[in-house]
Design an enzyme around this catalytic site. Structure first.
Site, PDB file in Angstrom:
ATOM      1  N   CYS A   1       0.807  -1.222   0.000  1.00 20.48           N
ATOM      2  CA  CYS A   1       0.000   0.000   0.000  1.00 20.48           C
ATOM      3  C   CYS A   1       0.844   1.278   0.000  1.00 20.48           C
ATOM      4  O   CYS A   1       0.351   2.348  -0.353  1.00 20.48           O
ATOM      5  CB  CYS A   1      -0.927   0.012   1.204  1.00 20.48           C
ATOM      6  SG  CYS A   1      -1.984  -1.449   1.321  1.00 20.48           S
TER       7      CYS A   1
ATOM      8  N   HIS B   1      -3.708   6.975   3.299  1.00 22.82           N
ATOM      9  CA  HIS B   1      -4.047   5.719   2.639  1.00 22.82           C
ATOM     10  C   HIS B   1      -5.465   5.325   3.028  1.00 22.82           C
ATOM     11  O   HIS B   1      -5.833   5.350   4.203  1.00 22.82           O
ATOM     12  CB  HIS B   1      -3.051   4.641   3.066  1.00 22.82           C
ATOM     13  CG  HIS B   1      -3.458   3.253   2.696  1.00 22.82           C
ATOM     14  ND1 HIS B   1      -3.924   2.916   1.440  1.00 22.82           N
ATOM     15  CD2 HIS B   1      -3.479   2.102   3.425  1.00 22.82           C
ATOM     16  CE1 HIS B   1      -4.206   1.622   1.401  1.00 22.82           C
ATOM     17  NE2 HIS B   1      -3.940   1.107   2.596  1.00 22.82           N
TER      18      HIS B   1
ATOM     19  N   ASN C   1     -10.139  -0.494  -0.047  1.00 19.04           N
ATOM     20  CA  ASN C   1      -8.682  -0.419   0.010  1.00 19.04           C
ATOM     21  C   ASN C   1      -8.117  -0.923  -1.320  1.00 19.04           C
ATOM     22  O   ASN C   1      -8.223  -2.105  -1.637  1.00 19.04           O
ATOM     23  CB  ASN C   1      -8.174  -1.275   1.176  1.00 19.04           C
ATOM     24  CG  ASN C   1      -6.666  -1.224   1.338  1.00 19.04           C
ATOM     25  OD1 ASN C   1      -5.936  -0.738   0.479  1.00 19.04           O
ATOM     26  ND2 ASN C   1      -6.186  -1.743   2.459  1.00 19.04           N
TER      27      ASN C   1
END
Length: 328
Positions: A113, A255, A285
């Site tokens: 990520c 994020h 996500n």
């Protein structure tokens, strides 16, 4: 003398097909209330006929158009992903052919990520070495190819998509200047988020069946604690390094893992909710694509305005984390 790096263009691309929480209820032991209260996610985009390369290409074309640049002007292509179409060749190399260009530097980068923020730092280093460099960086994932749809604790979290940016050298006064980037990693707790198959430690053998090791496995509680602590610490560090504080931040763009992490990081940093950009409810996500999708959407929607100081902060498997300051 340092060379200043600037974001010249942004773009993102997500698949058309959407899985809402109600859709997941049809084949996963879950419900909208359970997902929403724990994650803030209402839907996610899921590939149907597209590949990771298709997502990368869509985002890259939009970023090039936003930068008013032709693909052949690029000198480097860097793609952050761990769900590329295949291990070899790299998605970045195949993208060159799709864009109709060749003889460029192309490489994929794996930091989960945190991949896009890692790519920002790589691009800054390359521009500092060669101020004539024009670099496409992209974060892209097809995470739904790597989720276990029988594991309700993980499959509800992830979606597919790609976001891209063009970076070039510029003057200190020009908009889009990347003031700084800080990165970090820790391998000790790496097993809290893994995909174990296909690596040399877990090689395939003819006749092997698909098992849980083929998909994302995550210790959610441990990941949450690491994410909040690490994102808060590195954000505080990068602000302090430049004599700044939370009041100086116009937009916090974290994020997009889940709302609990986003809310906790914003609260610990002291950034008001109205300054925190959130789109996790729409995309889930998307790992390395999370930051660039959010950045492109925030700029396109006017959430990020000219002159704004934007703080990016991220966390991913590895474990990896980072932060970046951009003055738009």
């Amino acid at each position: 003398m340092s060379t200043f790096s600037h974001v010249r263009g942004l773009g993102f691309h997500v698949p058309e097909r959407i899985y809402t929480n109600a859709d997941l209820e049809k084949f996963v032991d879950t419900n909208d209330e359970w997902i929403t209260t724990r994650t803030g996610i209402k839907q996610r985009h899921v590939v149907e006929d597209e590949t990771c390369l298709d997502l990368v290409y869509g985002a890259s074309v939009k970023a090039l158009a936003d930068a008013n640049m032709d693909a052949d002007e690029l000198t480097h292509v860097i793609i952050a992903t761990f769900t590329g179409d295949m291990p070899v060749p790299a998605t970045s190399c195949v993208l060159l052919e799709r864009l109709g260009i060749k003889n460029k530097v192309a490489m994929d980068l794996s930091a989960a990520c945190s991949g896009f923020v890692y790519a920002i730092e790589v691009a800054r280093a390359l521009i500092n070495l060669d101020p004539s460099a024009k670099i496409l960086i992209c974060g892209a994932e097809v995470l739904t190819s790597r989720v276990n749809w029988e594991d309700r604790s993980t499959c509800v979290l992830f979606g597919d998509g790609a976001g891209a940016a063009i970076l070039t050298a510029g003057t200190e006064e020009e908009p889009g200047r990347v003031l700084d980037t800080l990165l970090s990693a820790d391998g000790k707790p790496a097993l809290n988020l893994t995909i174990k198959d296909s690596g040399s430690a877990h090689p395939y053998r003819l006749g092997d069946t698909v098992g849980k090791e083929n998909f994302i496995e995550m210790q959610g509680r441990e990941i949450y604690k690491h994410a909040v602590r690490s994102m808060t610490a590195i954000s505080t560090e990068i602000l302090a390094k430049h004599g700044l504080c939370a009041d100086d931040v116009d937009v916090l763009l974290p994020h997009q893992a889940n709302m609990r992490i986003i809310g906790a990081v914003g609260k610990k940093l002291g950034v008001p909710e109205e300054k925190v950009f959130v789109n996790v409810d729409k995309y889930g996500n998307t790992s390395a694509a999370s930051i660039p999708i959010a950045l492109a959407e925030a700029k396109e929607s006017g959430f990020i305005k000219n002159g704004d100081l934007v703080l990016l902060t991220t966390f991913g498997g590895g474990l990896t984390w980072g932060a970046s300051l951009i003055r738009f």
